[in-house]
Scaffold this motif. Sequence first.
Motif, PDB file in Angstrom:
ATOM      1  N   ASP A  49      -5.593   6.710   5.235  1.00 40.99           N
ATOM      2  CA  ASP A  49      -4.526   7.107   6.140  1.00 40.99           C
ATOM      3  C   ASP A  49      -3.205   6.452   5.741  1.00 40.99           C
ATOM      4  OD1 ASP A  49      -3.355   8.497   8.227  1.00 40.99           O
ATOM      5  OD2 ASP A  49      -3.784   6.930   9.713  1.00 40.99           O
ATOM      6  N   ILE A  50      -2.860   6.582   4.478  1.00 42.21           N
ATOM      7  CA  ILE A  50      -1.594   6.053   3.977  1.00 42.21           C
ATOM      8  C   ILE A  50      -0.863   7.145   3.201  1.00 42.21           C
ATOM      9  CG2 ILE A  50      -2.415   3.668   3.822  1.00 42.21           C
ATOM     10  CD1 ILE A  50      -2.717   4.079   0.791  1.00 42.21           C
ATOM     11  N   LYS A  51       0.430   6.938   2.990  1.00 38.59           N
ATOM     12  CA  LYS A  51       1.249   7.863   2.220  1.00 38.59           C
ATOM     13  C   LYS A  51       2.054   7.062   1.216  1.00 38.59           C
ATOM     14  CE  LYS A  51       4.677  11.579   2.628  1.00 38.59           C
ATOM     15  NZ  LYS A  51       5.518  12.369   3.568  1.00 38.59           N
ATOM     16  N   LEU A  52       2.025   7.496  -0.042  1.00 37.23           N
ATOM     17  CA  LEU A  52       2.718   6.770  -1.098  1.00 37.23           C
ATOM     18  C   LEU A  52       4.202   7.153  -1.150  1.00 37.23           C
ATOM     19  CD1 LEU A  52       0.167   7.054  -4.055  1.00 37.23           C
ATOM     20  CD2 LEU A  52       0.372   5.228  -2.357  1.00 37.23           C
ATOM     21  N   ASP A  56       0.819  -1.214   0.000  1.00 37.22           N
ATOM     22  CA  ASP A  56       0.000   0.000   0.000  1.00 37.22           C
ATOM     23  C   ASP A  56       0.852   1.265   0.000  1.00 37.22           C
ATOM     24  OD1 ASP A  56       0.977   0.147   2.568  1.00 37.22           O
ATOM     25  OD2 ASP A  56      -0.975   0.051   3.572  1.00 37.22           O
ATOM     26  N   GLN A  57       2.166   1.126  -0.138  1.00 36.95           N
ATOM     27  CA  GLN A  57       3.031   2.296  -0.206  1.00 36.95           C
ATOM     28  C   GLN A  57       3.384   2.675  -1.635  1.00 36.95           C
ATOM     29  OE1 GLN A  57       6.339   1.214   2.308  1.00 36.95           O
ATOM     30  NE2 GLN A  57       5.252   1.790   4.171  1.00 36.95           N
ATOM     31  N   SER A  58       2.914   1.860  -2.577  1.00 33.79           N
ATOM     32  CA  SER A  58       3.147   2.137  -3.989  1.00 33.79           C
ATOM     33  C   SER A  58       1.806   2.265  -4.682  1.00 33.79           C
ATOM     34  CB  SER A  58       3.971   1.004  -4.614  1.00 33.79           C
ATOM     35  OG  SER A  58       4.277   1.279  -5.958  1.00 33.79           O
ATOM     36  N   GLY A  59       1.618   3.320  -5.439  1.00 34.13           N
ATOM     37  CA  GLY A  59       0.371   3.526  -6.172  1.00 34.13           C
ATOM     38  C   GLY A  59       0.537   3.131  -7.624  1.00 34.13           C
TER      39      GLY A  59
END
Length: 478
Positions: free
Chosen positions: A368-371, A220-223
């Motif tokens: 609530d995540i950041k890429l 979930d850290q890569s879009g």
Amino acid sequence: MKYIIGVDGGSQSTKVVIYDLAGKVVSEGRKELQPMSLPKPGLVEHPDDDLWESLVDASQEAMNRFPGEKEDIIGLGLCTIRFVRCLLKEDGTLSAPAMSWMDERVSKPYEHTNHDTAYVTTSSGYITHRLTGEFKDSSGNYQGLWPINTDTWDWSEDDEVFKKYNIPRHMLFDLQNPGTVLGCVTKEAAEATGIPGDIPVIATANDKAVEALGAGMLSDQSGLISLGTYIAGMVHGHENPRDTTHFFPNFAAVPHEYLYESNGIRRGMWTVSWFKELLGEELTKQAEALKVSPEEFLNNEAAETVPAGSDGLITVLDWLSTADEPFKKGMMIGFDGRHSRAHMYHSILEGIALTMKTNFDAMCEELDIKLDNIVITGGGSNGDLIMQIFANVFGIEAKRNSVNGSASLGAAINTAVALEVYNTYGEAVDQMVEVSDTFTPEKDKHDFYTRFSKEVYQQVTAHTDGLLKKAHAFFNEQ
């Protein structure tokens, strides 16, 4: 050497790619789909038996180019376009043309108006039957109005759910998870396609999920941004959340994992093609004189002459409105004497990136995540200009893989895991997915796009929607 066939049945073409076990392309075939049939307003159909016949042609081309031995091909992964509804007779042939994802009927419960129909299935269910003779389908391709339990990945056990969608259980195929064997290629299918008979056909998922797997999306850290007719933005997830606002959970190509998908752009890269076709013969001649493609010519021209912000030319990408907002229209505003075709092209690319950044921000805030980075896939990602614009707009690295039309590779990865070539999806991705190019954001341009998006771009439709609603009443969306 062993090989895997990955099938990517898209909305514009069917692609058949043969890979080695390291994810390298060995041969491929492609067949453009016929133009959509529009028998009535709101109805959009694939004419004739186009989904199957395009697969036959693309398979023959891939097999004719294959330099290895047919007996070394160990399996086939099948991926097809999502949201397509296929009505079949008792023998598994079409009882009516396949309904496109753009057909209004696929957004409504099934209506029993065709007495020849014995089964209601997806495009992958239909093609699975044509390849194997089985009435089975991947659970991962059931998006939209189907009586499926999205927690169990199987048909609902609630009779009221079946009544809601108006499809009795006996009209539905049996479901299997991605990465399992649906059946084997029949003698008849082998003769038609040139694909080796008796090799296993492996379930994958819907096209966007399989594309994400082929792009290496397991975090979930890569879009992921998929540059297709419909441009989608996605991140991988483990839960099946309810009542989301800025995204919807989609089945992933990994069983019981999910893909969170932001709002997208309808007719996204179609708009780029539309603009290129408007320029016509003059563009083609200029590109030929420099011995480059029209796309490369436009990219070079725009990169060399147009600054960030396209000198104030703004493109809003509503070239295909939704049913709930039929008044929406695509727009270019802010013209003055400086603007050329290069500005228009550059502005379309900026509109794509700015729209997807807004959509991603809303989804990531809700999750609530950041890429850390984004991966761009699809044919549009071949251009360095759009890759750099994405990096500048998002402010993080934008990556392009060696195989950027990654749905067929995702299908091959599903097959490799199903056949125990690799033990896990993580291992398969490590061995089969390779990053080709990385684009680093330019800070001054990122700062500009951040301010411009917030203060200008995101405000445009608030000022134009009212006028478009009034105009819509005059023209009634023909």
